[in-house]
Enzyme design. Structure first.
Site, short mmCIF file in Angstrom:
data_model
loop_
_atom_site.label_atom_id
_atom_site.label_comp_id
_atom_site.label_asym_id
_atom_site.label_seq_id
_atom_site.Cartn_x
_atom_site.Cartn_y
_atom_site.Cartn_z
N GLY A 188 4.51 29.53 -18.05
CA GLY A 188 5.56 28.65 -18.56
C GLY A 188 6.94 29.16 -18.20
N ALA A 189 7.64 28.42 -17.33
CA ALA A 189 9.03 28.78 -16.97
C ALA A 189 9.98 27.96 -17.83
CB ALA A 189 9.29 28.54 -15.49
N GLY A 190 9.72 27.92 -19.14
CA GLY A 190 10.62 27.24 -20.07
C GLY A 190 11.59 28.26 -20.65
N GLU A 211 4.47 28.30 -13.48
CA GLU A 211 4.94 27.06 -14.11
C GLU A 211 4.16 25.88 -13.53
OE1 GLU A 211 7.15 25.82 -16.53
OE2 GLU A 211 6.41 23.90 -15.79
N ALA A 276 3.65 31.03 -22.80
CA ALA A 276 4.87 30.41 -23.38
C ALA A 276 4.97 28.98 -22.86
CB ALA A 276 6.10 31.23 -22.99
N ARG A 279 5.86 24.75 -28.07
CA ARG A 279 5.51 24.92 -29.47
C ARG A 279 5.09 23.58 -30.03
NH1 ARG A 279 6.92 29.68 -31.81
NH2 ARG A 279 7.28 28.78 -33.86
N ALA A 327 17.15 26.01 -33.80
CA ALA A 327 17.50 26.47 -35.13
C ALA A 327 18.69 25.70 -35.69
CB ALA A 327 17.82 27.96 -35.08
N HIS A 451 45.12 32.67 -21.71
CA HIS A 451 44.89 33.30 -20.42
C HIS A 451 44.92 34.81 -20.57
CE1 HIS A 451 44.98 34.01 -16.13
NE2 HIS A 451 45.98 34.86 -16.32
P1 FAD Z 1 10.53 27.78 -38.78
O1 FAD Z 1 11.63 28.70 -38.44
O2 FAD Z 1 9.28 27.85 -37.98
O3 FAD Z 1 10.23 28.05 -40.31
C1 FAD Z 1 9.22 27.41 -40.98
C2 FAD Z 1 8.75 28.30 -42.10
O4 FAD Z 1 7.87 27.56 -42.94
C3 FAD Z 1 7.94 29.48 -41.58
O5 FAD Z 1 8.48 30.68 -42.09
C4 FAD Z 1 6.54 29.24 -42.14
O6 FAD Z 1 5.87 30.43 -42.52
C5 FAD Z 1 6.81 28.39 -43.36
N1 FAD Z 1 5.70 27.52 -43.74
C6 FAD Z 1 5.01 26.66 -42.97
N2 FAD Z 1 4.10 25.99 -43.68
C7 FAD Z 1 4.21 26.47 -44.95
C8 FAD Z 1 3.53 26.17 -46.16
N3 FAD Z 1 2.59 25.23 -46.21
N4 FAD Z 1 3.87 26.86 -47.26
C9 FAD Z 1 4.85 27.82 -47.22
N5 FAD Z 1 5.52 28.13 -46.11
C10 FAD Z 1 5.22 27.45 -44.99
N6 FAD Z 1 16.22 28.27 -31.39
C11 FAD Z 1 17.54 28.31 -31.18
O7 FAD Z 1 18.26 27.40 -31.60
N7 FAD Z 1 18.12 29.34 -30.50
C12 FAD Z 1 17.38 30.36 -30.00
O8 FAD Z 1 17.93 31.28 -29.39
C13 FAD Z 1 15.99 30.35 -30.20
N8 FAD Z 1 15.22 31.34 -29.73
C14 FAD Z 1 13.88 31.32 -29.98
C15 FAD Z 1 13.10 32.35 -29.47
C16 FAD Z 1 11.74 32.37 -29.68
C17 FAD Z 1 10.92 33.50 -29.12
C18 FAD Z 1 11.14 31.33 -30.45
C19 FAD Z 1 9.67 31.35 -30.72
C20 FAD Z 1 11.89 30.30 -30.95
C21 FAD Z 1 13.28 30.28 -30.71
N9 FAD Z 1 14.09 29.24 -31.17
C22 FAD Z 1 15.43 29.26 -30.92
C23 FAD Z 1 13.54 28.12 -31.94
C24 FAD Z 1 13.80 28.32 -33.44
O9 FAD Z 1 13.18 29.52 -33.85
C25 FAD Z 1 13.25 27.14 -34.21
O10 FAD Z 1 13.80 25.95 -33.71
C26 FAD Z 1 13.59 27.26 -35.69
O11 FAD Z 1 13.08 28.44 -36.22
C27 FAD Z 1 13.01 26.07 -36.45
O12 FAD Z 1 13.33 26.19 -37.79
P2 FAD Z 1 12.37 25.56 -38.92
O13 FAD Z 1 12.97 25.98 -40.21
O14 FAD Z 1 12.14 24.14 -38.65
O15 FAD Z 1 10.97 26.27 -38.71
P1 NAD Z 2 9.40 24.98 -23.27
O1 NAD Z 2 8.99 23.60 -23.53
O2 NAD Z 2 10.82 25.34 -23.15
O3 NAD Z 2 8.72 25.49 -21.92
C1 NAD Z 2 7.35 25.48 -21.71
C2 NAD Z 2 7.11 25.46 -20.20
O4 NAD Z 2 5.74 25.67 -19.98
C3 NAD Z 2 7.47 24.12 -19.57
O5 NAD Z 2 8.25 24.33 -18.43
C4 NAD Z 2 6.12 23.52 -19.23
O6 NAD Z 2 6.15 22.70 -18.09
C5 NAD Z 2 5.30 24.77 -18.99
N1 NAD Z 2 3.86 24.59 -19.19
C6 NAD Z 2 3.23 23.86 -20.14
N2 NAD Z 2 1.89 23.99 -20.00
C7 NAD Z 2 1.68 24.81 -18.95
C8 NAD Z 2 0.52 25.34 -18.33
N3 NAD Z 2 -0.70 25.05 -18.78
N4 NAD Z 2 0.67 26.16 -17.26
C9 NAD Z 2 1.91 26.49 -16.80
N5 NAD Z 2 3.05 25.99 -17.36
C10 NAD Z 2 2.93 25.20 -18.42
O7 NAD Z 2 8.66 25.85 -24.40
P2 NAD Z 2 8.80 27.37 -24.80
O8 NAD Z 2 9.53 28.12 -23.74
O9 NAD Z 2 7.45 27.80 -25.21
O10 NAD Z 2 9.73 27.28 -26.06
C11 NAD Z 2 9.31 26.51 -27.20
C12 NAD Z 2 10.47 25.94 -27.93
O11 NAD Z 2 11.20 26.96 -28.58
C13 NAD Z 2 11.41 25.22 -27.01
O12 NAD Z 2 11.23 23.84 -27.19
C14 NAD Z 2 12.78 25.62 -27.42
O13 NAD Z 2 13.45 24.53 -27.96
C15 NAD Z 2 12.59 26.68 -28.49
N6 NAD Z 2 13.30 27.88 -28.02
C16 NAD Z 2 14.65 27.80 -27.89
C17 NAD Z 2 15.34 28.88 -27.40
C18 NAD Z 2 16.82 28.77 -27.24
O14 NAD Z 2 17.42 27.88 -27.82
N7 NAD Z 2 17.44 29.64 -26.47
C19 NAD Z 2 14.68 30.04 -27.04
C20 NAD Z 2 13.31 30.07 -27.18
C21 NAD Z 2 12.63 28.98 -27.68
#
Ligand code: FAD
Ligand code: NAD
Length: 478
Positions: A188-190, A211, A276, A279, A327, A451
């Site tokens: 995944g190159a996301g 990807e 990756a 999600r 987030a 600037h």
């Molecule tokens: P979550 O943060 O997933 O929180 C949901 C919470 O609900 C969890 O703690 C879970 O345990 C809890 N929960 C679920 N079901 C239940 C239940 N039934 N009872 C009690 N608790 C429960 N976004 C950005 O904007 N910028 C970034 O730089 C960024 N980087 C990321 C990097 C990575 C590696 C990943 C994986 C994600 C990244 N994201 C980023 C995405 C961001 O983390 C999510 O968009 C954000 O956390 C979503 O918020 P949320 O509150 O909807 O869900």
């Molecule tokens: P993503 O949707 O950004 O990228 C997933 C990539 O995997 C896509 O390019 C897709 O074409 C590729 N893919 C899917 N299935 C595949 C397969 N079978 N083989 C090869 N490639 C495949 O998803 P992510 O990178 O997992 O991130 C998940 C979410 O978390 C994103 O939607 C993003 O919004 C959030 N996130 C945000 C940030 C940030 O804001 N900087 C950072 C990390 C994560």
């Protein structure tokens, strides 16, 4: 036994904790249920973002960036740094400390604002009741006037690459490696693939990114995605587009990945493999069959623009509902719902959500891309400005990338701003503010920027829309 609250929130990620804090600030008795435990086995607030997402990934991105700067770029600016080395366990431990500080901060904010934190699992029942089961298995029924569902999302799994304890991991596992893998595969190159691929590449891994799509970062403005691919490839990421992973097997302490590309069946040997590929909304065990909340066809909780579900007084916010999984989008929805419960009328503007990919240079944008506007048949004008001509970027030895401002051809209203470059994540906020106020490119051009700053590239790109950027050659007299 039952307890009564004005508002019960399920999930304490950015969506849920922001909603809970705002509800409490507005005077509602509020409980927030969270099931997660942190790396230390203790209950933790903050969700994916604070524990396994935004914050830990940025801690490692920033640390690995400093390392590569010291190792490869300090010499360019007259600093000799010898024996620059990485201590991975220390880097990971520091990342954990940053996480702990921030999640502890949410605990403090809950206490200070009067939110009751309930550690365990929540399930929505009928009639605005919520079943809460604590970590010891004790069940309580909560009665609420309003319920906000914020359970977030989890990584998508793919059958050809099932996760293992240590070799084939998702983004959470990729934040915990105890040493730098010599060879690292990423599926995944996301956003995650590029951010975490960059971390380990900077620290010394040979990284291959597989990807499925033929196109690189299709959601990014085409020109920028083209430039980004070149830059990231030069940094050492081996990005292979149009590949279909067919299997991944752990053999003799390494992973053998099989995939198909235009030339046929291929294999790749790596020491670790990160999956990756996106999600998905997490709704397991969340809804009693008679609770009245429905899912859409993709498994998200169905909501309207105000985050109302099909059940009265039940809302859903964050990654579990339509829209980008970010987030800041999640917290804004949480706050909107809290304020609507209190009778205010805020809206989330889904057209001005900033997006950032925290590679180096960073890639950030808001609004429409040029390819989207073309596909929609819209008339537009473009101004762009390279950081290579920006004084501050030159002074900082950080000149890759550019700013591009796209405006409506007739009204001059800004339709999109696309930045690749140093601090693009900060720079894009200016574009978000401009677009929120319906600014024209001319408005931005008339504003004074300090600037020397990187932001002057925004100013120049905005002036460029009308063809009169100052630090570019323009022979047309007007
Ligand atoms: P979550 O943060 O997933 O929180 C949901 C919470 O609900 C969890 O703690 C879970 O345990 C809890 N929960 C679920 N079901 C239940 C239940 N039934 N009872 C009690 N608790 C429960 N976004 C950005 O904007 N910028 C970034 O730089 C960024 N980087 C990321 C990097 C990575 C590696 C990943 C994986 C994600 C990244 N994201 C980023 C995405 C961001 O983390 C999510 O968009 C954000 O956390 C979503 O918020 P949320 O509150 O909807 O869900
Ligand atoms: P993503 O949707 O950004 O990228 C997933 C990539 O995997 C896509 O390019 C897709 O074409 C590729 N893919 C899917 N299935 C595949 C397969 N079978 N083989 C090869 N490639 C495949 O998803 P992510 O990178 O997992 O991130 C998940 C979410 O978390 C994103 O939607 C993003 O919004 C959030 N996130 C945000 C940030 C940030 O804001 N900087 C950072 C990390 C994560």
């Amino acid at each position: 036994m039952s307890e009564q609250y004005d508002v019960v929130v399920i999930g304490a990620g950015p969506a849920g904790y922001a909603a809970a804090i705002r509800c409490a600030q507005l005077g509602f008795s509020t409980a927030c249920i969270e099931k997660d435990k942190g790396n230390d086995g203790e209950p933790t607030l903050g969700g994916t973002c604070l524990n396994w997402g935004c914050i830990p990934s940025k801690a490692l991105l920033d640390a690995s960036h400093k390392y590569i700067e010291a190792k490869e770029h300090f010499a360019d600016i007259g600093i000799t740094a010898s024996n620059v080395e990485v201590d991975v366990p220390k880097m990971i431990a520091r990342k954990d400390e940053v996480v702990k500080g921030l999640t502890g901060g949410i605990t403090g904010l809950f206490k200070g604002n009067g939110v009751t934190a309930l550690y365990g699992t929540g399930k929505l029942l009928a009639n605005k009741q919520v079943s809460f089961t604590d970590h010891d298995g004790k069940e309580t029924t909560l009665e609420a006037e309003h319920v906000i569902l914020a359970p977030g999302s989890v990584p998508v799994a793919i059958p050809p690459a099932p996760l293992t304890e240590d070799f084939i991991v998702d983004s959470t596992g990729a934040l915990e490696f105890s040493e730098v893998p010599k060879r690292l595969g990423v599926i995944g190159a996301g956003v995650i693939g590029l951010e975490l691929g960059s971390v380990w590449n900077r620290l010394g891994s040979e990284v291959v990114v597989l990807e499925a799509l033929e196109e690189f970062l299709p959601m990014v403005d085409e020109r920028i995605s083209r430039d980004a691919k070149k830059i990231l490839t030069n940094q050492g990421l081996d990005i292979r587009l149009g590949t279909r992973v067919t299997g991944a097997e752990v053999k003799d302490g390494a992973v053998e990945v099989s995939y198909q590309d235009s030339e046929g069946e291929q294999t790749l040997q790596v020491d670790k493999l990160i999956v990756a590929v996106g999600r998905r909304p997490f709704t397991e065990g969340l809804l009693a069959p008679d609770c009245g909340v429905n899912l859409d066809e993709r498994g998200f909780l169905y909501v309207n623009d105000l985050c109302q579900t099909d059940a009265p007084n039940i809302y859903a916010v964050g990654d579990v509902v339509r829209g980008p999984m970010l987030a800041h989008k999640s917290s804004e929805e949480g706050v909107m719902v809290a304020e609507r419960i209190a009778g205010f009328k805020p809206l989330v503007n889904y057209d001005t959500i900033p997006n950032v990919i925290y590679t180096h240079p960073e890639i950030a944008w808001v609004g429409k891309t040029e390819q989207q506007l073309k596909a929609d048949g819209d008339n537009y004008k473009v101004g762009s400005f390279p950081f290579a001509a920006n004084g501050r970027a030159l002074a900082a030895n950080d000149t890759q990338g550019s700013v591009k401002v796209i405006a409506d051809a007739d009204s001059d209203r800004i339709l999109g701003v696309h930045v690749m470059g140093p601090q693009a994540s900060e720079i894009v906020a200016q574009a978000v503010i401009a677009m929120e106020f319906d600014a024209s490119a001319e408005d931005l051009g008339l504003i004074m920027f300090a600037h020397p700053t990187l932001s002057e590239a925004v100013h120049e790109a905005a002036l460029g829309v009308a063809g009169h950027a100052i630090h570019m050659i323009n022979r047309k007299k007007k």
